[in-house]
Design a protein around this motif. Structure first.
Motif, PDB file in Angstrom:
ATOM      1  N   PRO A  19      46.715  34.264  35.553  1.00  0.00           N
ATOM      2  CA  PRO A  19      46.596  35.460  36.487  1.00  0.00           C
ATOM      3  C   PRO A  19      45.682  35.262  37.731  1.00  0.00           C
ATOM      4  O   PRO A  19      46.258  35.766  38.653  1.00  0.00           O
ATOM      5  N   CYS A  20      44.663  34.563  37.675  1.00  0.00           N
ATOM      6  CA  CYS A  20      43.937  34.406  38.780  1.00  0.00           C
ATOM      7  C   CYS A  20      43.754  32.929  39.029  1.00  0.00           C
ATOM      8  O   CYS A  20      43.193  32.775  40.107  1.00  0.00           O
ATOM      9  N   ASP A  21      44.649  32.068  38.767  1.00  0.00           N
ATOM     10  CA  ASP A  21      44.697  30.568  39.340  1.00  0.00           C
ATOM     11  C   ASP A  21      43.396  29.996  39.303  1.00  0.00           C
ATOM     12  O   ASP A  21      43.083  29.014  40.093  1.00  0.00           O
ATOM     13  N   GLY A  22      42.626  30.350  38.289  1.00  0.00           N
ATOM     14  CA  GLY A  22      41.295  29.745  38.085  1.00  0.00           C
ATOM     15  C   GLY A  22      40.301  30.171  39.062  1.00  0.00           C
ATOM     16  O   GLY A  22      39.199  29.469  39.118  1.00  0.00           O
ATOM     17  N   THR A  23      40.403  31.218  39.800  1.00  0.00           N
ATOM     18  CA  THR A  23      39.296  31.665  40.657  1.00  0.00           C
ATOM     19  C   THR A  23      38.495  32.900  39.767  1.00  0.00           C
ATOM     20  O   THR A  23      37.141  32.861  40.266  1.00  0.00           O
ATOM     21  N   GLY A  24      38.770  33.177  39.053  1.00  0.00           N
ATOM     22  CA  GLY A  24      38.243  34.428  38.170  1.00  0.00           C
ATOM     23  C   GLY A  24      38.278  35.820  38.692  1.00  0.00           C
ATOM     24  O   GLY A  24      37.777  36.710  38.225  1.00  0.00           O
ATOM     25  N   GLU A  25      39.057  35.907  39.997  1.00  0.00           N
ATOM     26  CA  GLU A  25      38.975  37.307  40.527  1.00  0.00           C
ATOM     27  C   GLU A  25      40.411  37.571  40.888  1.00  0.00           C
ATOM     28  O   GLU A  25      41.307  36.434  41.086  1.00  0.00           O
ATOM     29  N   LYS A  41      43.440  46.826  48.920  1.00  0.00           N
ATOM     30  CA  LYS A  41      42.989  45.992  47.905  1.00  0.00           C
ATOM     31  C   LYS A  41      41.502  45.636  47.732  1.00  0.00           C
ATOM     32  O   LYS A  41      41.093  45.531  48.924  1.00  0.00           O
ATOM     33  N   GLN A  42      41.114  45.492  46.657  1.00  0.00           N
ATOM     34  CA  GLN A  42      39.753  45.018  46.464  1.00  0.00           C
ATOM     35  C   GLN A  42      39.834  44.011  45.241  1.00  0.00           C
ATOM     36  O   GLN A  42      40.499  44.012  44.372  1.00  0.00           O
ATOM     37  N   ALA A  43      38.812  43.159  45.375  1.00  0.00           N
ATOM     38  CA  ALA A  43      38.523  42.090  44.544  1.00  0.00           C
ATOM     39  C   ALA A  43      38.115  42.603  42.882  1.00  0.00           C
ATOM     40  O   ALA A  43      37.427  43.429  43.049  1.00  0.00           O
ATOM     41  N   GLY A  44      38.554  42.230  41.882  1.00  0.00           N
ATOM     42  CA  GLY A  44      38.171  42.731  40.693  1.00  0.00           C
ATOM     43  C   GLY A  44      38.022  41.503  39.698  1.00  0.00           C
ATOM     44  O   GLY A  44      38.586  40.459  40.113  1.00  0.00           O
ATOM     45  N   ILE A  45      37.264  41.428  38.573  1.00  0.00           N
ATOM     46  CA  ILE A  45      37.017  40.346  37.722  1.00  0.00           C
ATOM     47  C   ILE A  45      38.492  40.220  36.745  1.00  0.00           C
ATOM     48  O   ILE A  45      39.156  41.265  36.463  1.00  0.00           O
ATOM     49  N   CYS A  46      39.038  38.945  36.658  1.00  0.00           N
ATOM     50  CA  CYS A  46      40.050  38.737  35.870  1.00  0.00           C
ATOM     51  C   CYS A  46      39.608  39.219  34.314  1.00  0.00           C
ATOM     52  O   CYS A  46      38.746  38.405  33.816  1.00  0.00           O
ATOM     53  N   LEU A  47      40.608  39.923  33.731  1.00  0.00           N
ATOM     54  CA  LEU A  47      40.438  40.365  32.414  1.00  0.00           C
ATOM     55  C   LEU A  47      40.970  39.322  31.390  1.00  0.00           C
ATOM     56  O   LEU A  47      40.464  39.208  30.454  1.00  0.00           O
ATOM     57  N   ALA A  48      41.810  38.442  31.889  1.00  0.00           N
ATOM     58  CA  ALA A  48      42.252  37.298  30.858  1.00  0.00           C
ATOM     59  C   ALA A  48      41.281  36.194  30.648  1.00  0.00           C
ATOM     60  O   ALA A  48      40.927  35.805  29.543  1.00  0.00           O
ATOM     61  N   CYS A  49      40.388  35.873  31.528  1.00  0.00           N
ATOM     62  CA  CYS A  49      39.585  34.739  31.553  1.00  0.00           C
ATOM     63  C   CYS A  49      38.054  35.333  31.491  1.00  0.00           C
ATOM     64  O   CYS A  49      36.918  34.591  31.492  1.00  0.00           O
ATOM     65  N   GLY A  51      36.547  36.152  34.275  1.00  0.00           N
ATOM     66  CA  GLY A  51      35.714  35.507  35.585  1.00  0.00           C
ATOM     67  C   GLY A  51      35.405  34.162  35.291  1.00  0.00           C
ATOM     68  O   GLY A  51      34.803  33.489  36.262  1.00  0.00           O
ATOM     69  N   THR A  52      35.669  33.408  34.164  1.00  0.00           N
ATOM     70  CA  THR A  52      35.464  31.996  34.027  1.00  0.00           C
ATOM     71  C   THR A  52      36.463  31.083  34.882  1.00  0.00           C
ATOM     72  O   THR A  52      35.879  30.024  35.195  1.00  0.00           O
ATOM     73  N   GLY A  53      37.533  31.428  34.873  1.00  0.00           N
ATOM     74  CA  GLY A  53      38.600  30.737  35.560  1.00  0.00           C
ATOM     75  C   GLY A  53      39.355  29.800  34.681  1.00  0.00           C
ATOM     76  O   GLY A  53      40.271  28.957  35.103  1.00  0.00           O
TER      77      GLY A  53
END
Length: 58
Positions: A19-25, A41-49, A51-53
């Motif tokens: 979902p985040c392509d490794g960026t964590g956001e 739009k605003q940046a948010g933490i990726c719930l799949a990882c 924020g680790t990427g």
């Protein structure tokens, strides 16, 4: 005669999160008003990882 040592193997690289392509956001749409219109739009933490990427191994 001594034998040659094999070079050490590099550490395995963990796969990137999808979902985040490794960026964590990830981008999250911001809604305002009673009709809930999208204003940006605003940046948010990726719930799949979280924020680790890195992709999970599940």
């Amino acid at each position: 005669m001594a034998t040659k040592k094999a070079p050490p193997r590099p550490a395995p690289v963990p796969p990137k999160c999808g979902p985040c392509d490794g960026t964590g956001e990830v981008a999250t749409t911001v809604h305002v008003g009673r009709k809930r219109r999208a204003v940006g739009k605003q940046a948010g933490i990726c719930l799949a990882c979280f924020g680790t990427g890195e992709a999970t191994t599940d």
